[in-house]
Scaffold this active site. Sequence first.
Site, PDB file in Angstrom:
ATOM      1  N   GLU A 192       0.820  -1.225   0.000  1.00  0.00           N
ATOM      2  CA  GLU A 192       0.000   0.000   0.000  1.00  0.00           C
ATOM      3  C   GLU A 192       0.852   1.273   0.000  1.00  0.00           C
ATOM      4  O   GLU A 192       0.714   2.125   0.872  1.00  0.00           O
ATOM      5  CB  GLU A 192      -0.973  -0.031   1.191  1.00  0.00           C
ATOM      6  CG  GLU A 192      -1.888  -1.239   1.138  1.00  0.00           C
ATOM      7  CD  GLU A 192      -2.699  -1.467   2.414  1.00  0.00           C
ATOM      8  OE1 GLU A 192      -2.759  -0.572   3.256  1.00  0.00           O
ATOM      9  OE2 GLU A 192      -3.274  -2.570   2.548  1.00  0.00           O
ATOM     10  N   ASN A 240       2.163  -5.057  -3.212  1.00  0.00           N
ATOM     11  CA  ASN A 240       0.790  -5.439  -2.841  1.00  0.00           C
ATOM     12  C   ASN A 240      -0.055  -4.198  -2.560  1.00  0.00           C
ATOM     13  O   ASN A 240       0.387  -3.290  -1.846  1.00  0.00           O
ATOM     14  CB  ASN A 240       0.881  -6.298  -1.565  1.00  0.00           C
ATOM     15  CG  ASN A 240      -0.397  -7.038  -1.228  1.00  0.00           C
ATOM     16  OD1 ASN A 240      -0.980  -7.697  -2.090  1.00  0.00           O
ATOM     17  ND2 ASN A 240      -0.849  -6.945   0.016  1.00  0.00           N
ATOM     18  N   ASP A 271     -11.741 -10.856   0.281  1.00  0.00           N
ATOM     19  CA  ASP A 271     -12.968 -11.095   1.036  1.00  0.00           C
ATOM     20  C   ASP A 271     -14.054 -10.229   0.437  1.00  0.00           C
ATOM     21  O   ASP A 271     -13.791  -9.279  -0.288  1.00  0.00           O
ATOM     22  CB  ASP A 271     -12.809 -10.910   2.559  1.00  0.00           C
ATOM     23  CG  ASP A 271     -12.154  -9.623   2.978  1.00  0.00           C
ATOM     24  OD1 ASP A 271     -12.231  -8.629   2.227  1.00  0.00           O
ATOM     25  OD2 ASP A 271     -11.561  -9.593   4.071  1.00  0.00           O
ATOM     26  N   HIS A 294     -10.220  -6.767  -1.486  1.00  0.00           N
ATOM     27  CA  HIS A 294     -11.218  -6.565  -0.425  1.00  0.00           C
ATOM     28  C   HIS A 294     -12.378  -5.834  -1.087  1.00  0.00           C
ATOM     29  O   HIS A 294     -12.239  -4.668  -1.451  1.00  0.00           O
ATOM     30  CB  HIS A 294     -10.657  -5.672   0.688  1.00  0.00           C
ATOM     31  CG  HIS A 294      -9.529  -6.295   1.445  1.00  0.00           C
ATOM     32  ND1 HIS A 294      -9.709  -7.373   2.289  1.00  0.00           N
ATOM     33  CD2 HIS A 294      -8.207  -6.008   1.488  1.00  0.00           C
ATOM     34  CE1 HIS A 294      -8.539  -7.703   2.829  1.00  0.00           C
ATOM     35  NE2 HIS A 294      -7.613  -6.903   2.356  1.00  0.00           N
ATOM     36  N   GLU A 349      -5.698 -10.955  -0.824  1.00  0.00           N
ATOM     37  CA  GLU A 349      -6.393 -10.763   0.455  1.00  0.00           C
ATOM     38  C   GLU A 349      -7.909 -10.775   0.252  1.00  0.00           C
ATOM     39  O   GLU A 349      -8.641  -9.981   0.843  1.00  0.00           O
ATOM     40  CB  GLU A 349      -5.982  -9.428   1.107  1.00  0.00           C
ATOM     41  CG  GLU A 349      -4.496  -9.274   1.336  1.00  0.00           C
ATOM     42  CD  GLU A 349      -4.128  -7.996   2.082  1.00  0.00           C
ATOM     43  OE1 GLU A 349      -5.015  -7.336   2.662  1.00  0.00           O
ATOM     44  OE2 GLU A 349      -2.941  -7.652   2.082  1.00  0.00           O
TER      45      GLU A 349
HETATM   46  O1  G3I Z   1      -2.508  -7.845  19.252  1.00  0.00           O
HETATM   47  C1  G3I Z   1      -3.252  -6.769  19.829  1.00  0.00           C
HETATM   48  C2  G3I Z   1      -3.771  -7.162  21.189  1.00  0.00           C
HETATM   49  O2  G3I Z   1      -2.672  -7.359  22.043  1.00  0.00           O
HETATM   50  C3  G3I Z   1      -4.677  -6.051  21.695  1.00  0.00           C
HETATM   51  O3  G3I Z   1      -5.243  -6.447  22.915  1.00  0.00           O
HETATM   52  C4  G3I Z   1      -5.793  -5.750  20.709  1.00  0.00           C
HETATM   53  C5  G3I Z   1      -6.688  -4.595  21.157  1.00  0.00           C
HETATM   54  O4  G3I Z   1      -7.199  -3.877  20.064  1.00  0.00           O
HETATM   55  O5  G3I Z   1      -5.210  -5.408  19.478  1.00  0.00           O
HETATM   56  C6  G3I Z   1      -4.424  -6.432  18.898  1.00  0.00           C
HETATM   57  O6  G3I Z   1      -3.891  -5.990  17.722  1.00  0.00           O
HETATM   58  C7  G3I Z   1      -4.791  -5.932  16.603  1.00  0.00           C
HETATM   59  C8  G3I Z   1      -4.213  -6.783  15.505  1.00  0.00           C
HETATM   60  O7  G3I Z   1      -5.005  -6.653  14.344  1.00  0.00           O
HETATM   61  C9  G3I Z   1      -4.134  -8.265  15.876  1.00  0.00           C
HETATM   62  O8  G3I Z   1      -5.413  -8.758  16.122  1.00  0.00           O
HETATM   63  C10 G3I Z   1      -4.919  -4.487  16.163  1.00  0.00           C
HETATM   64  O9  G3I Z   1      -5.589  -3.727  17.147  1.00  0.00           O
HETATM   65  C11 G3I Z   1      -5.686  -4.423  14.856  1.00  0.00           C
HETATM   66  O10 G3I Z   1      -5.627  -3.088  14.362  1.00  0.00           O
HETATM   67  C12 G3I Z   1      -5.046  -5.343  13.831  1.00  0.00           C
HETATM   68  O11 G3I Z   1      -5.823  -5.283  12.662  1.00  0.00           O
HETATM   69  C13 G3I Z   1      -5.192  -5.805  11.498  1.00  0.00           C
HETATM   70  C14 G3I Z   1      -5.083  -4.736  10.437  1.00  0.00           C
HETATM   71  O12 G3I Z   1      -4.512  -5.276   9.265  1.00  0.00           O
HETATM   72  C15 G3I Z   1      -4.219  -3.562  10.890  1.00  0.00           C
HETATM   73  O13 G3I Z   1      -4.341  -2.518  10.022  1.00  0.00           O
HETATM   74  C16 G3I Z   1      -6.053  -6.951  10.975  1.00  0.00           C
HETATM   75  O14 G3I Z   1      -6.040  -8.038  11.907  1.00  0.00           O
HETATM   76  C17 G3I Z   1      -5.520  -7.430   9.636  1.00  0.00           C
HETATM   77  O15 G3I Z   1      -6.431  -8.312   9.061  1.00  0.00           O
HETATM   78  C18 G3I Z   1      -5.341  -6.239   8.695  1.00  0.00           C
HETATM   79  O16 G3I Z   1      -4.777  -6.716   7.490  1.00  0.00           O
HETATM   80  C19 G3I Z   1      -4.592  -5.759   6.439  1.00  0.00           C
HETATM   81  C20 G3I Z   1      -3.401  -6.228   5.622  1.00  0.00           C
HETATM   82  O17 G3I Z   1      -2.274  -6.414   6.440  1.00  0.00           O
HETATM   83  C21 G3I Z   1      -3.072  -5.237   4.504  1.00  0.00           C
HETATM   84  N1  G3I Z   1      -4.252  -4.989   3.674  1.00  0.00           N
HETATM   85  C22 G3I Z   1      -5.453  -4.615   4.395  1.00  0.00           C
HETATM   86  C23 G3I Z   1      -5.783  -5.636   5.484  1.00  0.00           C
HETATM   87  C24 G3I Z   1      -7.078  -5.288   6.176  1.00  0.00           C
HETATM   88  O18 G3I Z   1      -6.954  -4.077   6.868  1.00  0.00           O
END
Ligand code: G3I
Length: 343
Positions: A147, A187, A260, A223, A258
């Site tokens: 991105e 990507n 969905d 997405h 990715e």
């Molecule tokens: O691990 C912490 C945990 O310790 C904490 O308690 C909790 C509270 O919010 O947060 C946890 O971290 C989260 C993490 O996912 C793991 O679950 C973050 O808040 C959350 O923001 C994060 O979201 C991820 C997101 O990227 C971040 O921007 C999503 O799981 C993940 O699916 C998403 O993936 C991205 C790709 O990498 C790039 N393309 C878009 C895609 C969707 O946004």
Amino acid sequence: MSTKRVLVAVVLVALVASGCTLRRTAARAGVFVGSAASPAYFSDATYTRLLGDEFSSITPENEMKWSLIHPAPDTYDFTAADAVVDFAEAHGMRVRGHTLAWYQQNPAWLTGTAWTRDEAIELLHDHIATVVGHYKGRVQQWDVVNEAFRAGTYQRNPWYDAIGPEYIDLAFQFAHEADPDAELFYNDYSIEWHSPKSDAVVAMVTSMVARGIPIDGVGMQMHVTGSGAQKWDAPDAAALAEQMARYEAVGLDVELTEMDVRLPTPATEEGLQAQAEAYRLAGETCVAAPNCTGITVWGFTDAHSWVPSTFAGWGAACLWDENYRTKPAYGALRQGLATGWPA
Ligand code: G3I
């Protein structure tokens, strides 16, 4: 072949495919079918059974991002990412590494400092040499830069701010040095149809190829959204095929990285059918494109999808529901992939 014979052949392929996993169907079509996954769910036997049986590729959803794998300047923590790579090896799966430079999920120590250009280059080099080096020969495909664009212009991130757009070339060069055999991908999202953003990405990677920067392909995240009766914002098959062909023209592979298809919740039957069609078309378009290496879904069960916590009122985006029941999208993706079977 007569129309009747073609019809019989199509019905036979559909019947055989309906008894196959996604994984076997994709293998026969010559592409990978993958899912994002997290070791947080590896204690769930249904999750691991479906992941290992149905998919031939895996992408750690978060575990290789800077904030998790490089939490402090002199600390690398490979524990969670290693668990994903170990799982893949135990199940004969390819790994897509995700990701080495992105504007999100960066640790505060990285984002909170105004780095000089030389410091930022050294930091990027150290990170990529260490992470790609750790997984040399075990991660087959990397999302090197994720991105880098916002619409048609560059997205700011710590490396862009300190180095300028040249950070992208450097990241690919550093990754190639660390594992010359790994496939290196750029990507991004919303590049699956024609837009200023897809033009910007095509222009960038075309220039990289012309200048000898080691890039192998482009990941189209896919997405997409839909709302039942309304038209999808997903590209139609022709638009998607057109974008894939632009990369083929410059010798690059593509992968849907990715995918969905989020729905307004609760999902209606009409929404689920339209969603299924989007997955089917994606499978069919990938196997028809000579340069498409596979499709990865961003999580396979609605029980563990990033969508509901990010888009209030939306969800149900995956192939299996939250109770691990297959949705129409599952059979539809398999059907789309089966169109790539050799005659
Ligand atoms: O691990 C912490 C945990 O310790 C904490 O308690 C909790 C509270 O919010 O947060 C946890 O971290 C989260 C993490 O996912 C793991 O679950 C973050 O808040 C959350 O923001 C994060 O979201 C991820 C997101 O990227 C971040 O921007 C999503 O799981 C993940 O699916 C998403 O993936 C991205 C790709 O990498 C790039 N393309 C878009 C895609 C969707 O946004």
